[in-house]
Design a protein around this motif. Sequence first.
Motif, PDB file in Angstrom:
ATOM      1  N   PRO A 117       0.827 -16.050   6.462  1.00 14.49           N
ATOM      2  CA  PRO A 117       1.880 -16.086   7.477  1.00 14.49           C
ATOM      3  C   PRO A 117       2.789 -14.873   7.358  1.00 14.49           C
ATOM      4  CG  PRO A 117       1.864 -18.113   6.156  1.00 14.49           C
ATOM      5  CD  PRO A 117       0.924 -17.147   5.513  1.00 14.49           C
ATOM      6  N   VAL A 118       3.257 -14.384   8.495  1.00 14.35           N
ATOM      7  CA  VAL A 118       4.206 -13.284   8.526  1.00 14.35           C
ATOM      8  C   VAL A 118       5.608 -13.899   8.447  1.00 14.35           C
ATOM      9  CG1 VAL A 118       5.069 -11.328   9.883  1.00 14.35           C
ATOM     10  CG2 VAL A 118       2.621 -11.910   9.927  1.00 14.35           C
ATOM     11  N   THR A 119       6.440 -13.349   7.593  1.00 19.94           N
ATOM     12  CA  THR A 119       7.803 -13.849   7.426  1.00 19.94           C
ATOM     13  C   THR A 119       8.813 -12.811   7.911  1.00 19.94           C
ATOM     14  OG1 THR A 119       8.174 -12.907   5.225  1.00 19.94           O
ATOM     15  CG2 THR A 119       7.037 -15.056   5.326  1.00 19.94           C
ATOM     16  N   LYS A 120      10.075 -13.213   7.958  1.00 21.69           N
ATOM     17  CA  LYS A 120      11.157 -12.307   8.349  1.00 21.69           C
ATOM     18  C   LYS A 120      11.180 -11.047   7.491  1.00 21.69           C
ATOM     19  CE  LYS A 120      14.594 -12.288  10.954  1.00 21.69           C
ATOM     20  NZ  LYS A 120      14.705 -11.558  12.179  1.00 21.69           N
ATOM     21  N   ASN A 121      10.777 -11.175   6.245  1.00 22.18           N
ATOM     22  CA  ASN A 121      10.767 -10.020   5.344  1.00 22.18           C
ATOM     23  C   ASN A 121       9.659  -9.017   5.676  1.00 22.18           C
ATOM     24  OD1 ASN A 121      12.897 -11.121   3.884  1.00 22.18           O
ATOM     25  ND2 ASN A 121      11.521 -12.208   2.496  1.00 22.18           N
ATOM     26  N   ASP A 122       8.747  -9.407   6.575  1.00 20.52           N
ATOM     27  CA  ASP A 122       7.584  -8.580   6.902  1.00 20.52           C
ATOM     28  C   ASP A 122       7.726  -7.812   8.214  1.00 20.52           C
ATOM     29  OD1 ASP A 122       6.118  -9.543   4.632  1.00 20.52           O
ATOM     30  OD2 ASP A 122       5.594 -11.358   5.769  1.00 20.52           O
ATOM     31  N   VAL A 123       8.934  -7.773   8.804  1.00 21.11           N
ATOM     32  CA  VAL A 123       9.082  -7.173  10.134  1.00 21.11           C
ATOM     33  C   VAL A 123       8.634  -5.713  10.147  1.00 21.11           C
ATOM     34  CG1 VAL A 123      10.659  -6.625  12.032  1.00 21.11           C
ATOM     35  CG2 VAL A 123      10.923  -8.757  10.771  1.00 21.11           C
ATOM     36  N   ALA A 124       8.989  -4.938   9.146  1.00 19.81           N
ATOM     37  CA  ALA A 124       8.597  -3.523   9.120  1.00 19.81           C
ATOM     38  C   ALA A 124       7.074  -3.389   9.072  1.00 19.81           C
ATOM     39  CB  ALA A 124       9.242  -2.807   7.940  1.00 19.81           C
ATOM     40  N   ASP A 125       6.416  -4.213   8.268  1.00 23.84           N
ATOM     41  CA  ASP A 125       4.953  -4.191   8.203  1.00 23.84           C
ATOM     42  C   ASP A 125       4.334  -4.645   9.520  1.00 23.84           C
ATOM     43  OD1 ASP A 125       4.885  -3.270   5.558  1.00 23.84           O
ATOM     44  OD2 ASP A 125       4.880  -5.315   4.742  1.00 23.84           O
ATOM     45  N   LEU A 126       4.933  -5.661  10.141  1.00 23.62           N
ATOM     46  CA  LEU A 126       4.445  -6.144  11.427  1.00 23.62           C
ATOM     47  C   LEU A 126       4.575  -5.053  12.487  1.00 23.62           C
ATOM     48  CD1 LEU A 126       3.341  -8.394  13.241  1.00 23.62           C
ATOM     49  CD2 LEU A 126       5.716  -9.178  13.546  1.00 23.62           C
ATOM     50  N   GLN A 127       5.707  -4.358  12.479  1.00 22.50           N
ATOM     51  CA  GLN A 127       5.896  -3.282  13.451  1.00 22.50           C
ATOM     52  C   GLN A 127       4.865  -2.172  13.233  1.00 22.50           C
ATOM     53  OE1 GLN A 127       9.470  -0.867  13.226  1.00 22.50           O
ATOM     54  NE2 GLN A 127       9.456  -0.593  15.456  1.00 22.50           N
ATOM     55  N   LYS A 128       4.638  -1.826  11.997  1.00 16.82           N
ATOM     56  CA  LYS A 128       3.685  -0.746  11.688  1.00 16.82           C
ATOM     57  C   LYS A 128       2.276  -1.098  12.176  1.00 16.82           C
ATOM     58  CE  LYS A 128       1.737   1.941   7.925  1.00 16.82           C
ATOM     59  NZ  LYS A 128       1.603   2.121   6.485  1.00 16.82           N
ATOM     60  N   ILE A 129       1.781  -2.288  11.842  1.00 14.24           N
ATOM     61  CA  ILE A 129       0.425  -2.679  12.251  1.00 14.24           C
ATOM     62  C   ILE A 129       0.367  -2.868  13.761  1.00 14.24           C
ATOM     63  CG2 ILE A 129       0.691  -5.178  11.844  1.00 14.24           C
ATOM     64  CD1 ILE A 129      -2.507  -3.315  11.006  1.00 14.24           C
ATOM     65  N   SER A 130       1.438  -3.372  14.360  1.00 12.61           N
ATOM     66  CA  SER A 130       1.467  -3.584  15.811  1.00 12.61           C
ATOM     67  C   SER A 130       1.353  -2.268  16.555  1.00 12.61           C
ATOM     68  CB  SER A 130       2.759  -4.302  16.224  1.00 12.61           C
ATOM     69  OG  SER A 130       2.827  -5.593  15.682  1.00 12.61           O
ATOM     70  N   ILE A 131       2.149  -1.298  16.160  1.00 11.62           N
ATOM     71  CA  ILE A 131       2.133   0.009  16.826  1.00 11.62           C
ATOM     72  C   ILE A 131       0.799   0.706  16.615  1.00 11.62           C
ATOM     73  CG2 ILE A 131       3.129   2.341  16.764  1.00 11.62           C
ATOM     74  CD1 ILE A 131       5.878   0.950  16.345  1.00 11.62           C
ATOM     75  N   GLN A 132       0.298   0.674  15.379  1.00 11.48           N
ATOM     76  CA  GLN A 132      -0.960   1.368  15.095  1.00 11.48           C
ATOM     77  C   GLN A 132      -2.128   0.763  15.867  1.00 11.48           C
ATOM     78  OE1 GLN A 132      -1.957   1.878  10.938  1.00 11.48           O
ATOM     79  NE2 GLN A 132      -3.956   2.755  11.425  1.00 11.48           N
ATOM     80  N   THR A 133      -2.251  -0.562  15.856  1.00  6.45           N
ATOM     81  CA  THR A 133      -3.394  -1.186  16.527  1.00  6.45           C
ATOM     82  C   THR A 133      -3.283  -1.078  18.045  1.00  6.45           C
ATOM     83  OG1 THR A 133      -2.346  -3.371  16.334  1.00  6.45           O
ATOM     84  CG2 THR A 133      -3.967  -2.760  14.639  1.00  6.45           C
ATOM     85  N   PHE A 134      -2.080  -1.227  18.580  1.00  4.39           N
ATOM     86  CA  PHE A 134      -1.910  -1.107  20.032  1.00  4.39           C
ATOM     87  C   PHE A 134      -2.234   0.311  20.482  1.00  4.39           C
ATOM     88  CE2 PHE A 134       0.145  -0.928  24.146  1.00  4.39           C
ATOM     89  CZ  PHE A 134      -0.152  -2.170  24.684  1.00  4.39           C
ATOM     90  N   THR A 135      -1.775   1.290  19.727  1.00  8.96           N
ATOM     91  CA  THR A 135      -2.037   2.695  20.057  1.00  8.96           C
ATOM     92  C   THR A 135      -3.530   2.997  19.960  1.00  8.96           C
ATOM     93  OG1 THR A 135       0.174   3.317  19.311  1.00  8.96           O
ATOM     94  CG2 THR A 135      -1.455   5.091  19.465  1.00  8.96           C
ATOM     95  N   GLU A 136      -4.166   2.556  18.893  1.00  9.29           N
ATOM     96  CA  GLU A 136      -5.605   2.789  18.746  1.00  9.29           C
ATOM     97  C   GLU A 136      -6.391   2.168  19.910  1.00  9.29           C
ATOM     98  OE1 GLU A 136      -6.055   2.912  13.852  1.00  9.29           O
ATOM     99  OE2 GLU A 136      -6.655   1.108  14.946  1.00  9.29           O
ATOM    100  N   THR A 137      -5.944   1.008  20.356  1.00  9.72           N
ATOM    101  CA  THR A 137      -6.674   0.270  21.384  1.00  9.72           C
ATOM    102  C   THR A 137      -6.455   0.837  22.783  1.00  9.72           C
ATOM    103  OG1 THR A 137      -6.492  -1.732  20.028  1.00  9.72           O
ATOM    104  CG2 THR A 137      -7.084  -2.037  22.336  1.00  9.72           C
ATOM    105  N   PHE A 138      -5.230   1.282  23.097  1.00 10.89           N
ATOM    106  CA  PHE A 138      -4.906   1.583  24.491  1.00 10.89           C
ATOM    107  C   PHE A 138      -4.447   3.006  24.803  1.00 10.89           C
ATOM    108  CE2 PHE A 138      -4.121  -3.040  24.017  1.00 10.89           C
ATOM    109  CZ  PHE A 138      -5.147  -3.475  24.843  1.00 10.89           C
ATOM    110  N   ALA A 139      -4.146   3.829  23.812  1.00  6.13           N
ATOM    111  CA  ALA A 139      -3.590   5.163  24.091  1.00  6.13           C
ATOM    112  C   ALA A 139      -4.527   6.035  24.934  1.00  6.13           C
ATOM    113  CB  ALA A 139      -3.235   5.874  22.793  1.00  6.13           C
TER     114      ALA A 139
END
Length: 178
Positions: A8-30
Amino acid sequence: MENIEIKPVTKNDVADLQKISIQTFTETFAAYNTEENMAKYLREFLSFGKLSEELDNAYSTFYFATLNNSIIGYVKLNFSNAQTELQDSNGMEIERIYVLQEYFGKSVGQVLFEKARQVAEEKNLHYMWLGVWEKNPRAISFYKKNGFIEFDKHIFKLGEDEQTDIMMKKILNNGKSV
């Protein structure tokens, strides 16, 4: 792929969540969208603040897929009024399921999907649903392979570009037709 762990992703993981979110979204759609539209979407929907708000929502849940303690993908699940459209208490939305490109074809998406199905079944939900870009044949094929069927379409706005998503659903074993 062996040793993929789901956590599970917790409040303490927001920076990691942002990093993986941006990287995967960019890889998929840029490659298919303008820099301006991508930048606007990333700024508005994958900011630290926006992801923090989503994690604070009691009706949304995130899970990371990890391999050797490295985050390689994630899934976001929405229930009740957190769902972007249907907002049916008998259903669950898979809003996001993303995997780092280097792990495509290594069952990471399948492991994340199995976690989503497990959560839905534990909650005795009748079905899961999602929206997938009509120009993403790889994802559409993945969802069809996992028993999803098309039931509608909706508009997904990426920056200033209105794109069509195919809405798909999967009836669960304990589910009823919706």
